[in-house]
Design a protein around this motif. Sequence first.
Motif, PDB file in Angstrom:
ATOM      1  N   PHE A  82      37.042  47.638  71.095  1.00 33.40           N
ATOM      2  CA  PHE A  82      36.929  49.010  71.594  1.00 33.40           C
ATOM      3  C   PHE A  82      35.846  49.777  70.857  1.00 33.40           C
ATOM      4  O   PHE A  82      35.072  50.526  71.483  1.00 33.40           O
ATOM      5  N   ILE A  83      35.770  49.629  69.536  1.00 35.72           N
ATOM      6  CA  ILE A  83      34.758  50.357  68.773  1.00 35.72           C
ATOM      7  C   ILE A  83      33.363  49.985  69.254  1.00 35.72           C
ATOM      8  O   ILE A  83      32.493  50.849  69.417  1.00 35.72           O
ATOM      9  N   ARG A  84      33.150  48.698  69.501  1.00 35.40           N
ATOM     10  CA  ARG A  84      31.843  48.274  69.988  1.00 35.40           C
ATOM     11  C   ARG A  84      31.576  48.828  71.380  1.00 35.40           C
ATOM     12  O   ARG A  84      30.475  49.313  71.673  1.00 35.40           O
TER      13      ARG A  84
ATOM     14  N   ALA B  91      38.847  56.226  56.910  1.00 33.89           N
ATOM     15  CA  ALA B  91      37.804  55.385  56.313  1.00 33.89           C
ATOM     16  C   ALA B  91      36.454  56.094  56.274  1.00 33.89           C
ATOM     17  O   ALA B  91      35.508  55.599  55.649  1.00 33.89           O
ATOM     18  N   LEU B  92      36.367  57.231  56.955  1.00 33.42           N
ATOM     19  CA  LEU B  92      35.117  57.986  56.986  1.00 33.42           C
ATOM     20  C   LEU B  92      35.003  59.005  55.860  1.00 33.42           C
ATOM     21  O   LEU B  92      33.964  59.649  55.707  1.00 33.42           O
ATOM     22  N   ILE B  93      36.076  59.154  55.089  1.00 33.37           N
ATOM     23  CA  ILE B  93      36.090  60.163  54.027  1.00 33.37           C
ATOM     24  C   ILE B  93      35.499  59.592  52.743  1.00 33.37           C
ATOM     25  O   ILE B  93      36.053  58.674  52.140  1.00 33.37           O
ATOM     26  N   HIS B  94      34.370  60.135  52.339  1.00 32.84           N
ATOM     27  CA  HIS B  94      33.699  59.724  51.101  1.00 32.84           C
ATOM     28  C   HIS B  94      33.154  60.969  50.407  1.00 32.84           C
ATOM     29  O   HIS B  94      32.831  61.964  51.055  1.00 32.84           O
ATOM     30  N   SER B  95      33.011  60.880  49.122  1.00 31.61           N
ATOM     31  CA  SER B  95      32.450  61.999  48.366  1.00 31.61           C
ATOM     32  C   SER B  95      30.944  62.063  48.580  1.00 31.61           C
ATOM     33  O   SER B  95      30.311  61.040  48.894  1.00 31.61           O
ATOM     34  N   PRO B  96      30.350  63.229  48.411  1.00 32.75           N
ATOM     35  CA  PRO B  96      28.886  63.341  48.535  1.00 32.75           C
ATOM     36  C   PRO B  96      28.158  62.422  47.563  1.00 32.75           C
ATOM     37  O   PRO B  96      27.100  61.874  47.888  1.00 32.75           O
ATOM     38  N   ILE B  97      28.732  62.233  46.374  1.00 33.18           N
ATOM     39  CA  ILE B  97      28.112  61.352  45.378  1.00 33.18           C
ATOM     40  C   ILE B  97      28.059  59.920  45.896  1.00 33.18           C
ATOM     41  O   ILE B  97      27.059  59.217  45.758  1.00 33.18           O
TER      42      ILE B  97
ATOM     43  N   LYS C  47      29.600  46.589  52.926  1.00 33.42           N
ATOM     44  CA  LYS C  47      31.024  46.803  53.115  1.00 33.42           C
ATOM     45  C   LYS C  47      31.390  46.683  54.589  1.00 33.42           C
ATOM     46  O   LYS C  47      30.564  46.939  55.462  1.00 33.42           O
ATOM     47  N   ALA C  48      32.626  46.294  54.823  1.00 34.78           N
ATOM     48  CA  ALA C  48      33.113  46.251  56.204  1.00 34.78           C
ATOM     49  C   ALA C  48      33.292  47.677  56.691  1.00 34.78           C
ATOM     50  O   ALA C  48      33.886  48.511  56.011  1.00 34.78           O
ATOM     51  N   GLY C  49      32.746  47.982  57.863  1.00 39.93           N
ATOM     52  CA  GLY C  49      32.861  49.336  58.391  1.00 39.93           C
ATOM     53  C   GLY C  49      31.668  50.186  58.010  1.00 39.93           C
ATOM     54  O   GLY C  49      30.633  49.693  57.542  1.00 39.93           O
ATOM     55  N   HIS C  50      31.814  51.473  58.204  1.00 42.64           N
ATOM     56  CA  HIS C  50      30.726  52.402  57.890  1.00 42.64           C
ATOM     57  C   HIS C  50      30.621  52.617  56.386  1.00 42.64           C
ATOM     58  O   HIS C  50      31.629  52.782  55.704  1.00 42.64           O
ATOM     59  N   GLY C  51      29.383  52.649  55.900  1.00 41.13           N
ATOM     60  CA  GLY C  51      29.155  53.001  54.515  1.00 41.13           C
ATOM     61  C   GLY C  51      29.350  54.503  54.331  1.00 41.13           C
ATOM     62  O   GLY C  51      29.579  55.240  55.292  1.00 41.13           O
ATOM     63  N   ALA C  52      29.254  54.948  53.083  1.00 41.40           N
ATOM     64  CA  ALA C  52      29.494  56.367  52.792  1.00 41.40           C
ATOM     65  C   ALA C  52      28.529  57.280  53.537  1.00 41.40           C
ATOM     66  O   ALA C  52      28.937  58.260  54.160  1.00 41.40           O
ATOM     67  N   ALA C  53      27.241  56.956  53.494  1.00 44.47           N
ATOM     68  CA  ALA C  53      26.243  57.792  54.179  1.00 44.47           C
ATOM     69  C   ALA C  53      26.442  57.719  55.692  1.00 44.47           C
ATOM     70  O   ALA C  53      26.360  58.734  56.391  1.00 44.47           O
ATOM     71  N   GLY C  54      26.704  56.529  56.200  1.00 45.90           N
ATOM     72  CA  GLY C  54      26.933  56.364  57.624  1.00 45.90           C
ATOM     73  C   GLY C  54      28.147  57.129  58.106  1.00 45.90           C
ATOM     74  O   GLY C  54      28.174  57.633  59.239  1.00 45.90           O
ATOM     75  N   SER C  55      29.156  57.232  57.247  1.00 38.32           N
ATOM     76  CA  SER C  55      30.368  57.959  57.611  1.00 38.32           C
ATOM     77  C   SER C  55      30.089  59.437  57.853  1.00 38.32           C
ATOM     78  O   SER C  55      30.636  60.041  58.777  1.00 38.32           O
ATOM     79  N   TYR C  56      29.193  60.007  57.036  1.00 35.27           N
ATOM     80  CA  TYR C  56      28.830  61.406  57.237  1.00 35.27           C
ATOM     81  C   TYR C  56      28.130  61.589  58.585  1.00 35.27           C
ATOM     82  O   TYR C  56      28.324  62.592  59.269  1.00 35.27           O
TER      83      TYR C  56
ATOM     84  N   GLY D 176      17.194  45.137  54.546  1.00 32.78           N
ATOM     85  CA  GLY D 176      17.906  43.883  54.694  1.00 32.78           C
ATOM     86  C   GLY D 176      19.307  43.983  55.242  1.00 32.78           C
ATOM     87  O   GLY D 176      20.048  42.995  55.276  1.00 32.78           O
ATOM     88  N   LYS D 177      19.705  45.185  55.692  1.00 31.09           N
ATOM     89  CA  LYS D 177      21.048  45.365  56.241  1.00 31.09           C
ATOM     90  C   LYS D 177      20.944  45.620  57.734  1.00 31.09           C
ATOM     91  O   LYS D 177      20.456  46.665  58.163  1.00 31.09           O
ATOM     92  N   ASN D 178      21.406  44.668  58.527  1.00 33.93           N
ATOM     93  CA  ASN D 178      21.348  44.773  59.983  1.00 33.93           C
ATOM     94  C   ASN D 178      22.611  45.460  60.491  1.00 33.93           C
ATOM     95  O   ASN D 178      23.699  44.901  60.429  1.00 33.93           O
ATOM     96  N   LEU D 179      22.474  46.682  60.992  1.00 36.67           N
ATOM     97  CA  LEU D 179      23.621  47.443  61.473  1.00 36.67           C
ATOM     98  C   LEU D 179      23.857  47.262  62.966  1.00 36.67           C
ATOM     99  O   LEU D 179      24.963  47.520  63.457  1.00 36.67           O
ATOM    100  N   VAL D 180      22.838  46.816  63.683  1.00 31.11           N
ATOM    101  CA  VAL D 180      22.938  46.692  65.138  1.00 31.11           C
ATOM    102  C   VAL D 180      23.689  45.427  65.544  1.00 31.11           C
ATOM    103  O   VAL D 180      24.565  45.466  66.406  1.00 31.11           O
ATOM    104  N   LYS D 181      23.369  44.297  64.930  1.00 37.84           N
ATOM    105  CA  LYS D 181      23.968  43.026  65.319  1.00 37.84           C
ATOM    106  C   LYS D 181      25.498  43.031  65.222  1.00 37.84           C
ATOM    107  O   LYS D 181      26.173  42.601  66.171  1.00 37.84           O
ATOM    108  N   PRO D 182      26.087  43.511  64.114  1.00 41.18           N
ATOM    109  CA  PRO D 182      27.558  43.561  64.048  1.00 41.18           C
ATOM    110  C   PRO D 182      28.169  44.445  65.129  1.00 41.18           C
ATOM    111  O   PRO D 182      29.278  44.178  65.601  1.00 41.18           O
ATOM    112  N   MET D 183      27.448  45.505  65.540  1.00 43.98           N
ATOM    113  CA  MET D 183      27.977  46.382  66.581  1.00 43.98           C
ATOM    114  C   MET D 183      27.865  45.728  67.959  1.00 43.98           C
ATOM    115  O   MET D 183      28.517  46.156  68.910  1.00 43.98           O
TER     116      MET D 183
END
Length: 216
Positions: free
Chosen positions: A10-12, A66-72, A84-93, A163-170
């Motif tokens: 569903f997410i994809r 899983a989208l909650i991360h500190s600004p740091i 990491k599996a899922g969205h990274g901290a910056a991506g979550s914002y 070196g991090k492919n975000l499109v292929k996993p999606m």
Amino acid sequence: MSKVKVWDGFIRSFHWLLVAAIATLYFSAEEGMLELHFAAGYFTLALIITRLVWGLIGSKTAKLSALIHSPIAAIKSFTSNEHKAGHGAAGSYMVITFFALLIVQLTSGLMTSDDILTDGPLVEHVSSDTVEFAGWLHHLNFDILLYAIVLHVLAIVIYRIKGKNLVKPMLTGSSEQVAVTEPVTKSPLVAFVIFAVCLVVLFTTWGAEPLSYLLG
């Protein structure tokens, strides 16, 4: 490293259907095709409602928590090569920003009017001042949404260079760049059922008129 399932079906589907929906909304608005615009809007609304619900009951990588991360953490993620599996901290914002912009866009759209033939379903329930403000906000917010999309694409390109492919996993749902000790996804069947129910409800109520026009 073996492939790991990081995104459920569903997410994809949500991601790529949302891309198509936003493109349709933009095209229909530019061409003055209001029936198509409203139909695409209700489709998008069904997507967002389902995504928010799935964010409460769905896969670990789909959870809103899983989208909650500190600004740091978000700042550090720009320089970190950790996968990491899922969205990274910056991506979550960025995801949270998209959710906020889309909710504003859809809500304001329900209260807009072209002052000729087409009114949003909530126009009759709010004041004329609110309708005027909603129309102004609807146009402004979409411009902001477009800028956010450009920023999102730019971030994907930068991560790809690193070196991090975000499109292929999606696209595939799997990644060879992360390691997990337990499953992080679950069957998306419930999400698709919720989405189907939302579509039926919206297109047999608010969306009945534009849909009948398009199909007629």
